[in-house]
Design a protein around this motif. Sequence first.
Motif, PDB file in Angstrom:
ATOM      1  N   ALA A 581      39.931  28.615  41.354  1.00 27.00           N
ATOM      2  CA  ALA A 581      39.976  29.345  40.089  1.00 27.00           C
ATOM      3  C   ALA A 581      40.778  30.638  40.242  1.00 27.00           C
ATOM      4  O   ALA A 581      40.889  31.207  41.328  1.00 27.00           O
ATOM      5  N   LYS A 582      41.317  31.090  39.102  1.00 32.62           N
ATOM      6  CA  LYS A 582      42.039  32.355  39.044  1.00 32.62           C
ATOM      7  C   LYS A 582      41.364  33.264  38.020  1.00 32.62           C
ATOM      8  O   LYS A 582      40.932  32.800  36.973  1.00 32.62           O
ATOM      9  N   PRO A 583      41.293  34.568  38.311  1.00 29.22           N
ATOM     10  CA  PRO A 583      40.658  35.475  37.343  1.00 29.22           C
ATOM     11  C   PRO A 583      41.610  35.813  36.200  1.00 29.22           C
ATOM     12  O   PRO A 583      42.798  36.055  36.414  1.00 29.22           O
ATOM     13  N   GLN A 584      41.078  35.839  34.992  1.00 26.22           N
ATOM     14  CA  GLN A 584      41.814  36.268  33.812  1.00 26.22           C
ATOM     15  C   GLN A 584      41.018  37.374  33.139  1.00 26.22           C
ATOM     16  O   GLN A 584      39.861  37.170  32.775  1.00 26.22           O
ATOM     17  N   TRP A 585      41.651  38.551  32.936  1.00 28.44           N
ATOM     18  CA  TRP A 585      40.969  39.712  32.381  1.00 28.44           C
ATOM     19  C   TRP A 585      41.440  39.967  30.950  1.00 28.44           C
ATOM     20  O   TRP A 585      42.637  39.890  30.659  1.00 28.44           O
ATOM     21  N   ASP A 594      47.330  44.007  31.311  1.00 29.80           N
ATOM     22  CA  ASP A 594      48.712  44.167  31.753  1.00 29.80           C
ATOM     23  C   ASP A 594      48.716  44.366  33.267  1.00 29.80           C
ATOM     24  O   ASP A 594      48.527  45.480  33.762  1.00 29.80           O
ATOM     25  N   GLU A 595      48.894  43.265  34.011  1.00 33.22           N
ATOM     26  CA  GLU A 595      48.832  43.333  35.462  1.00 33.22           C
ATOM     27  C   GLU A 595      50.022  44.070  36.066  1.00 33.22           C
ATOM     28  O   GLU A 595      50.011  44.417  37.240  1.00 33.22           O
ATOM     29  N   PHE A 600      46.621  49.062  37.788  1.00 30.87           N
ATOM     30  CA  PHE A 600      45.775  47.880  37.906  1.00 30.87           C
ATOM     31  C   PHE A 600      46.147  47.071  39.137  1.00 30.87           C
ATOM     32  O   PHE A 600      47.333  46.867  39.444  1.00 30.87           O
ATOM     33  N   ARG A 601      45.113  46.620  39.837  1.00 34.99           N
ATOM     34  CA  ARG A 601      45.292  45.701  40.954  1.00 34.99           C
ATOM     35  C   ARG A 601      44.259  44.582  40.794  1.00 34.99           C
ATOM     36  O   ARG A 601      43.053  44.826  40.886  1.00 34.99           O
ATOM     37  N   ILE A 609      40.946  49.582  39.336  1.00 34.33           N
ATOM     38  CA  ILE A 609      41.670  50.515  38.472  1.00 34.33           C
ATOM     39  C   ILE A 609      41.800  51.818  39.238  1.00 34.33           C
ATOM     40  O   ILE A 609      40.804  52.484  39.546  1.00 34.33           O
ATOM     41  N   MET A 610      43.038  52.214  39.533  1.00 34.71           N
ATOM     42  CA  MET A 610      43.304  53.416  40.317  1.00 34.71           C
ATOM     43  C   MET A 610      43.760  54.547  39.399  1.00 34.71           C
ATOM     44  O   MET A 610      44.423  54.323  38.380  1.00 34.71           O
TER      45      MET A 610
END
Length: 827
Positions: A581-585, A594-595, A600-601, A609-610
């Motif tokens: 699976a892959k994460p989707q935010w 917006d990756e 955002f990492r 979130i930095m």
Amino acid sequence: MMKSHLPTCVLVLLAILNAGYSSKRSSVDLDATPRLTVTNNELSDGRFFGANVKNYSTLLLEDEKGILYVGARGAIFSLNASDISHRLRKTIHWEVNPEKNQDCVNKGKNNQTECYNHIRLLQTFNETHLYVCGTNAFSPQCGFIDARTFSFSSNIDDGKEKCPYDPATGYTGLIIDGDLYTATRYGFQYLPDIRRTLYQYTLRTEDSPLHWLNDAEFVSSAFVRESLNVAVGDDDKIYYFFNERVVEESSSFLDKTQVASVARVCKSDMGGKKILQKKWTSFLKARLVCSMPYYETLKALYTLDLGSWNTTIFYGAFVLQWRNMEASAVCQYSISDIQKVFDGPYMEYQDSSRKWTRYDGDIPKPRPGSCVTDDIRSSGVNTSQDLPNNVLDFVKLHPLMYKKVKPLGDQPLLMKKSVLYTRIAVDRVTALDNKQYDVLFIGTGDGWVHKVVVTKTTVYIVEEIQVFKKPQPVENLVISKRQDSLYVGSQSGVLQISLSGCHRYTSCYDCILARNPYCGWDGKICREIVTSEDRVQMTQDMENGNGGCLNSTAEDPLIKQRTVLKGDDVLLQCELKSNLAKPQWLVNNTDPLDENEINFRVGNDGLLIMDTQLEHGGEYSCYSEENGLQSLVALYTLNVWLKLNPTSVPTPVVQLPTPISHSSSKLEFVYISVITILGGLCLVLSVVLMYVSCHQKRKGRYAMGSCRSNNVELQTVSNNFKDKSEDINNYSDGCLQIIPGEAPTLSPKRGNPPPPPPPPPLPSEFTNGIATLPNMLRKMNGNSYMLLRQNEEASSPLYNSFTEELSKILEKRKHTVLLDKLDESSV
């Protein structure tokens, strides 16, 4: 020859590991990632058996009787197949006597591993008896066990012709219609051999002038009843799978290389009359290829019997090694392909060139190496002893076939890098679509089992299971469909786990995405198909793995609150159950994350979130996306503050013995009460501390328990006073004397600090005098105290001068203020 093979193998290796073996399957299929990872702590259904012995590597399942027999080192166990951990079990202790053990040690063998009785053969002989063989400290023995009483029914016999002497030597054995068919190296001076013993004619392989077997290491054997439902009157056959040294190549590089092979003999073989007396007349062998000839070794093989001999399938697990690279492969073979190779051209050895080449000459009749059929009987040959001499001479000199046995599809089913496969077992399962799928259980060298499903279009790993917490090779795998169990043997014990594992899937999406042929979704839970009363209502999608669920059917996760100061970093965790699976935010339930934004990492464990800004606040939703399906995994509400809000810091609430009201006025009353109580406690403690401080300043002494003078003086000594410590042994006042290191002083304008409190009681291990000085630092009011010595008396003349010196220093220090920070160099 080395130059011709090496570049080819390198190209083949690169093709396998980078682009796939062929265009029929992608490289993802050939190096599949397990969908689920199940650690040993998560095996809630696992049942373990282990006793005070080792090496539980020989397993025999009698499914109809519900018994699992286990052969270990020096013991044989009879276990309840439904629950092997059940205490009601039977045991036969079969250990080496002291004389044999000492003889083994005197021969230079290892008394920690080799000089024991390792059970190597455990087979069903008839309805009432078992047959068992053990190494017995390099002096093999065999015997019959009465299964009804689970005890030896006769004397133990010599097993030198039936069992290997070395517990590490490759070995395989079968009992077929009262005869024992074994293959191994039977003694240190013996060559590898395939034998038949017990009641019929004793046969073995030929060792001259050409060895039929060259340093063979046997892996497995299989009995195939090819005489059933065959009009030609063919014979049953036994197939042997092994690795042996290459003989058909003359390169010095390949002379040391092992290749996988398969050999065949006929069950009714009686040997020759004059030529090949007491030797096999039906022995033939062929090379077995999986992916990289000359670089692969057969580690395990499983025979899948599907009811008819011509549908028999063999699954082989291979280890591929080239330079520093190691990988494993699984290949599938059909018995019809093996039979075609044995019906093909032979190879022969050329003395002039010292090479094996294809034989293109005349082949005598009946065909050498074939079993006696009705057609051969019609020519007057009823048994192998009736075969013509020219046929037997040909068999003697042409044991190797020219063609190689290739896997189905001319490629491996599965390829795994950096994994060592050690054992394999296969189960054929009928799914909801009434199609049959092969499920492979493959053990690894570090205590894991891979569950692999084979379909017509793909091969995928359903899950990897850590069956043993301590890394150790999986040494045996046995399947029980009746018990829905997989039994895993190892050095430390036997583990029983579920074949299906349906309870691990908690939602419809999870159940469907697994594509586990054992499991289906019944509307409420994921359960085994065979136990369902209404299969029509169940859902399963073996072909695509994403159809049949209206929604995820899983409960939405609770919303978690996260608060962070502007400019700080925050991690929003999102643990995905599936490795595929892959994460989707989503932000605020609508906007995709917006990756590409620098703050955002996105990782497998969550969203980092930095340098958080005010605009980053809001709601964050994490979805697990796999094979076109999405399910909600985590929900967060992120609050970003410019500065710390004191009112938002939670205050510990003391439970009062009054009813709690929901009105704001009563809550204020509770808060005021709590603050008042805490303030009162602080005031009382301050008064007590001041009183104690003043009292000690006036008194200057601390009471002690078992001291002869009943008091201990707290004395301060300057760091310059060094010579006095040398005579510390002369103190005998029986009191505990504590001397602090001197700290730096502040301005004399400040007032005198209060006297330091007494040091805390020391642990018992630190009350042994000078030897523990470096470990006895204690900080109190800026001073470091050491325990010097506990003496009985203070009669030494030096003690008086020491006391006078201390008094002077104490008088001098009245005008000195100690720093809060310790000067440890003064200790």
